[in-house]
Design a protein around this motif. Structure first.
Motif, PDB file in Angstrom:
ATOM      1  N   GLU A 103       0.818  -1.217   0.000  1.00  0.00           N
ATOM      2  CA  GLU A 103       0.000   0.000   0.000  1.00  0.00           C
ATOM      3  C   GLU A 103       0.855   1.272   0.000  1.00  0.00           C
ATOM      4  OE1 GLU A 103      -3.247   2.069   2.911  1.00  0.00           O
ATOM      5  OE2 GLU A 103      -3.201  -0.118   2.832  1.00  0.00           O
ATOM      6  N   ARG A 104       1.965   1.235   0.716  1.00  0.00           N
ATOM      7  CA  ARG A 104       2.850   2.409   0.776  1.00  0.00           C
ATOM      8  C   ARG A 104       3.384   2.758  -0.611  1.00  0.00           C
ATOM      9  NH1 ARG A 104       8.705   2.732   1.830  1.00  0.00           N
ATOM     10  NH2 ARG A 104       8.596   0.492   1.676  1.00  0.00           N
ATOM     11  N   VAL A 105       3.796   1.757  -1.363  1.00  0.00           N
ATOM     12  CA  VAL A 105       4.330   1.991  -2.701  1.00  0.00           C
ATOM     13  C   VAL A 105       3.222   2.475  -3.644  1.00  0.00           C
ATOM     14  CG1 VAL A 105       5.502   0.902  -4.649  1.00  0.00           C
ATOM     15  CG2 VAL A 105       6.178   0.330  -2.326  1.00  0.00           C
ATOM     16  N   HIS A 106       2.023   1.930  -3.483  1.00  0.00           N
ATOM     17  CA  HIS A 106       0.883   2.409  -4.285  1.00  0.00           C
ATOM     18  C   HIS A 106       0.626   3.893  -4.031  1.00  0.00           C
ATOM     19  CE1 HIS A 106      -0.699  -0.895  -6.549  1.00  0.00           C
ATOM     20  NE2 HIS A 106      -0.670  -1.700  -5.490  1.00  0.00           N
ATOM     21  N   LYS A 107       0.718   4.308  -2.767  1.00  0.00           N
ATOM     22  CA  LYS A 107       0.513   5.725  -2.436  1.00  0.00           C
ATOM     23  C   LYS A 107       1.585   6.595  -3.079  1.00  0.00           C
ATOM     24  CE  LYS A 107      -1.952   5.255   1.918  1.00  0.00           C
ATOM     25  NZ  LYS A 107      -1.935   5.516   3.356  1.00  0.00           N
TER      26      LYS A 107
ATOM     27  N   ARG B 180      10.811   5.762 -13.337  1.00  0.00           N
ATOM     28  CA  ARG B 180      11.633   4.596 -13.658  1.00  0.00           C
ATOM     29  C   ARG B 180      12.494   4.192 -12.459  1.00  0.00           C
ATOM     30  NH1 ARG B 180      12.733   7.713 -18.285  1.00  0.00           N
ATOM     31  NH2 ARG B 180      14.885   7.959 -17.588  1.00  0.00           N
ATOM     32  N   LEU B 181      13.066   5.181 -11.777  1.00  0.00           N
ATOM     33  CA  LEU B 181      13.890   4.882 -10.598  1.00  0.00           C
ATOM     34  C   LEU B 181      13.048   4.277  -9.477  1.00  0.00           C
ATOM     35  CD1 LEU B 181      16.272   7.971 -10.423  1.00  0.00           C
ATOM     36  CD2 LEU B 181      16.826   5.664 -11.175  1.00  0.00           C
ATOM     37  N   LEU B 182      11.843   4.800  -9.290  1.00  0.00           N
ATOM     38  CA  LEU B 182      10.957   4.244  -8.259  1.00  0.00           C
ATOM     39  C   LEU B 182      10.664   2.771  -8.523  1.00  0.00           C
ATOM     40  CD1 LEU B 182       8.309   7.016  -7.544  1.00  0.00           C
ATOM     41  CD2 LEU B 182       9.629   5.782  -5.845  1.00  0.00           C
ATOM     42  N   LYS B 183      10.386   2.443  -9.776  1.00  0.00           N
ATOM     43  CA  LYS B 183      10.094   1.046 -10.110  1.00  0.00           C
ATOM     44  C   LYS B 183      11.295   0.157  -9.833  1.00  0.00           C
ATOM     45  CE  LYS B 183       6.621   2.043 -13.596  1.00  0.00           C
ATOM     46  NZ  LYS B 183       6.321   2.094 -15.028  1.00  0.00           N
TER      47      LYS B 183
ATOM     48  N   VAL C 185      13.965   0.799  -7.818  1.00  0.00           N
ATOM     49  CA  VAL C 185      14.294   0.778  -6.384  1.00  0.00           C
ATOM     50  C   VAL C 185      13.312  -0.120  -5.649  1.00  0.00           C
ATOM     51  CG1 VAL C 185      14.354   2.210  -4.310  1.00  0.00           C
ATOM     52  CG2 VAL C 185      15.494   2.986  -6.364  1.00  0.00           C
ATOM     53  N   HIS C 186      12.042  -0.052  -6.034  1.00  0.00           N
ATOM     54  CA  HIS C 186      11.040  -0.909  -5.396  1.00  0.00           C
ATOM     55  C   HIS C 186      11.332  -2.384  -5.671  1.00  0.00           C
ATOM     56  CE1 HIS C 186       7.352  -2.663  -4.026  1.00  0.00           C
ATOM     57  NE2 HIS C 186       7.055  -3.072  -5.245  1.00  0.00           N
ATOM     58  N   SER C 187      11.759  -2.696  -6.903  1.00  0.00           N
ATOM     59  CA  SER C 187      12.017  -4.099  -7.230  1.00  0.00           C
ATOM     60  C   SER C 187      13.205  -4.661  -6.445  1.00  0.00           C
ATOM     61  CB  SER C 187      12.248  -4.264  -8.733  1.00  0.00           C
ATOM     62  OG  SER C 187      13.441  -3.654  -9.140  1.00  0.00           O
ATOM     63  N   PHE C 188      14.156  -3.809  -6.077  1.00  0.00           N
ATOM     64  CA  PHE C 188      15.334  -4.271  -5.330  1.00  0.00           C
ATOM     65  C   PHE C 188      15.210  -4.037  -3.822  1.00  0.00           C
ATOM     66  CE2 PHE C 188      17.464  -3.294  -9.482  1.00  0.00           C
ATOM     67  CZ  PHE C 188      17.771  -4.603  -9.792  1.00  0.00           C
ATOM     68  N   SER C 189      14.155  -3.369  -3.370  1.00  0.00           N
ATOM     69  CA  SER C 189      14.077  -2.954  -1.965  1.00  0.00           C
ATOM     70  C   SER C 189      13.968  -4.126  -0.993  1.00  0.00           C
ATOM     71  CB  SER C 189      12.918  -1.987  -1.753  1.00  0.00           C
ATOM     72  OG  SER C 189      11.693  -2.627  -2.018  1.00  0.00           O
ATOM     73  N   SER C 190      13.458  -5.249  -1.429  1.00  0.00           N
ATOM     74  CA  SER C 190      13.337  -6.380  -0.502  1.00  0.00           C
ATOM     75  C   SER C 190      14.695  -7.003  -0.183  1.00  0.00           C
ATOM     76  CB  SER C 190      12.401  -7.440  -1.081  1.00  0.00           C
ATOM     77  OG  SER C 190      12.917  -7.915  -2.310  1.00  0.00           O
TER      78      SER C 190
ATOM     79  N   LYS D 236      18.802  -4.272 -22.887  1.00  0.00           N
ATOM     80  CA  LYS D 236      17.368  -4.003 -22.790  1.00  0.00           C
ATOM     81  C   LYS D 236      16.584  -5.315 -22.733  1.00  0.00           C
ATOM     82  CE  LYS D 236      13.895  -0.994 -24.646  1.00  0.00           C
ATOM     83  NZ  LYS D 236      13.686   0.198 -25.419  1.00  0.00           N
ATOM     84  N   LYS D 237      17.034  -6.297 -23.496  1.00  0.00           N
ATOM     85  CA  LYS D 237      16.362  -7.597 -23.499  1.00  0.00           C
ATOM     86  C   LYS D 237      16.478  -8.259 -22.122  1.00  0.00           C
ATOM     87  CE  LYS D 237      17.091 -10.348 -27.043  1.00  0.00           C
ATOM     88  NZ  LYS D 237      17.748 -11.363 -27.914  1.00  0.00           N
ATOM     89  N   LYS D 238      17.612  -8.090 -21.462  1.00  0.00           N
ATOM     90  CA  LYS D 238      17.836  -8.673 -20.142  1.00  0.00           C
ATOM     91  C   LYS D 238      17.190  -7.857 -19.027  1.00  0.00           C
ATOM     92  CE  LYS D 238      22.186 -10.937 -21.284  1.00  0.00           C
ATOM     93  NZ  LYS D 238      23.637 -10.971 -21.050  1.00  0.00           N
ATOM     94  N   GLY D 239      16.667  -6.675 -19.359  1.00  0.00           N
ATOM     95  CA  GLY D 239      16.019  -5.838 -18.357  1.00  0.00           C
ATOM     96  C   GLY D 239      16.986  -5.071 -17.489  1.00  0.00           C
ATOM     97  N   LEU D 240      18.144  -4.710 -18.025  1.00  0.00           N
ATOM     98  CA  LEU D 240      19.156  -4.022 -17.242  1.00  0.00           C
ATOM     99  C   LEU D 240      19.245  -2.526 -17.549  1.00  0.00           C
ATOM    100  CD1 LEU D 240      22.022  -6.665 -17.509  1.00  0.00           C
ATOM    101  CD2 LEU D 240      20.428  -6.300 -15.620  1.00  0.00           C
ATOM    102  N   VAL D 241      18.265  -1.989 -18.266  1.00  0.00           N
ATOM    103  CA  VAL D 241      18.286  -0.569 -18.632  1.00  0.00           C
ATOM    104  C   VAL D 241      17.399   0.209 -17.688  1.00  0.00           C
ATOM    105  CG1 VAL D 241      17.782   1.079 -20.467  1.00  0.00           C
ATOM    106  CG2 VAL D 241      18.713  -1.144 -21.048  1.00  0.00           C
ATOM    107  N   LEU D 242      17.910   1.326 -17.198  1.00  0.00           N
ATOM    108  CA  LEU D 242      17.132   2.208 -16.324  1.00  0.00           C
ATOM    109  C   LEU D 242      16.081   2.942 -17.119  1.00  0.00           C
ATOM    110  CD1 LEU D 242      19.727   3.832 -13.935  1.00  0.00           C
ATOM    111  CD2 LEU D 242      17.834   2.376 -13.334  1.00  0.00           C
TER     112      LEU D 242
END
Length: 153
Positions: A3-7, A34-37, A39-44, A147-153
């Motif tokens: 919920e926090r990230v949704h807000k 893009r940075l939020l997405k 950072v959120h994916s790595f935050s755990s 980009k295919k590997k998903g390593l682009v910011l």
């Protein structure tokens, strides 16, 4: 997403809808999203990413609370914060910015092209375009792979 990230994303979308295109560019809202997405994916797994996620959330809430654009000093701090987050993602999580490899390999290609043209052709003018072409080809391929590997910011 919790919920926090949704807000945080809701606040970002609300800010984007309330400011002009010029202000969106000055505040770097697309980059921030893009940075939020990322950072959120790595935050755990990364405590530093969790800290940056909290900082971005605080920053967005402050921006939302202010009805007008911040002064130059606040914009400078905002840009510096985004740069720190980008640097962290590049160093720790091995992400690259868009066009990174092309710019690197184009420079390397020019250097190699000049060296080869001086030794092989005795004409510096021939090596520069050949080096640029080779550098762009290699860099574009590596950018596409990243980009295919998903390593682009």
């Amino acid at each position: 997403m919790n919920e926090r990230v949704h807000k945080i994303f809701d606040t970002l979308n609300e800010i984007k809808s309330n400011v002009s295109n010029k202000d969106k560019h000055r505040l770097k809202l697309e980059k921030m999203e893009r940075l939020l997405k990322r950072v959120h994916s790595f935050s755990s797994d990364c405590p530093e990413c969790e800290k940056y996620l909290n900082e971005l959330g605080t920053c967005l809430h402050e921006m939302h609370a202010m009805n007008k654009l911040q002064d130059k000093e606040m914009l400078k701090q905002h840009s510096k914060k985004l740069h720190l987050i980008t640097a962290h993602l590049q160093k720790k999580h091995k992400l690259v910015t868009e066009g990174y490899y092309m710019s690197v390999f184009m420079s390397v290609g020019v250097a190699i092209g000049v060296a080869l043209s001086l030794s092989a052709f005795d004409n510096i003018g021939m090596g520069i375009p050949i080096g640029i072409g080779i550098g762009i080809a290699i860099g574009a391929g590596m950018d596409a792979d990243a980009k295919k590997k998903g390593l682009v910011l």
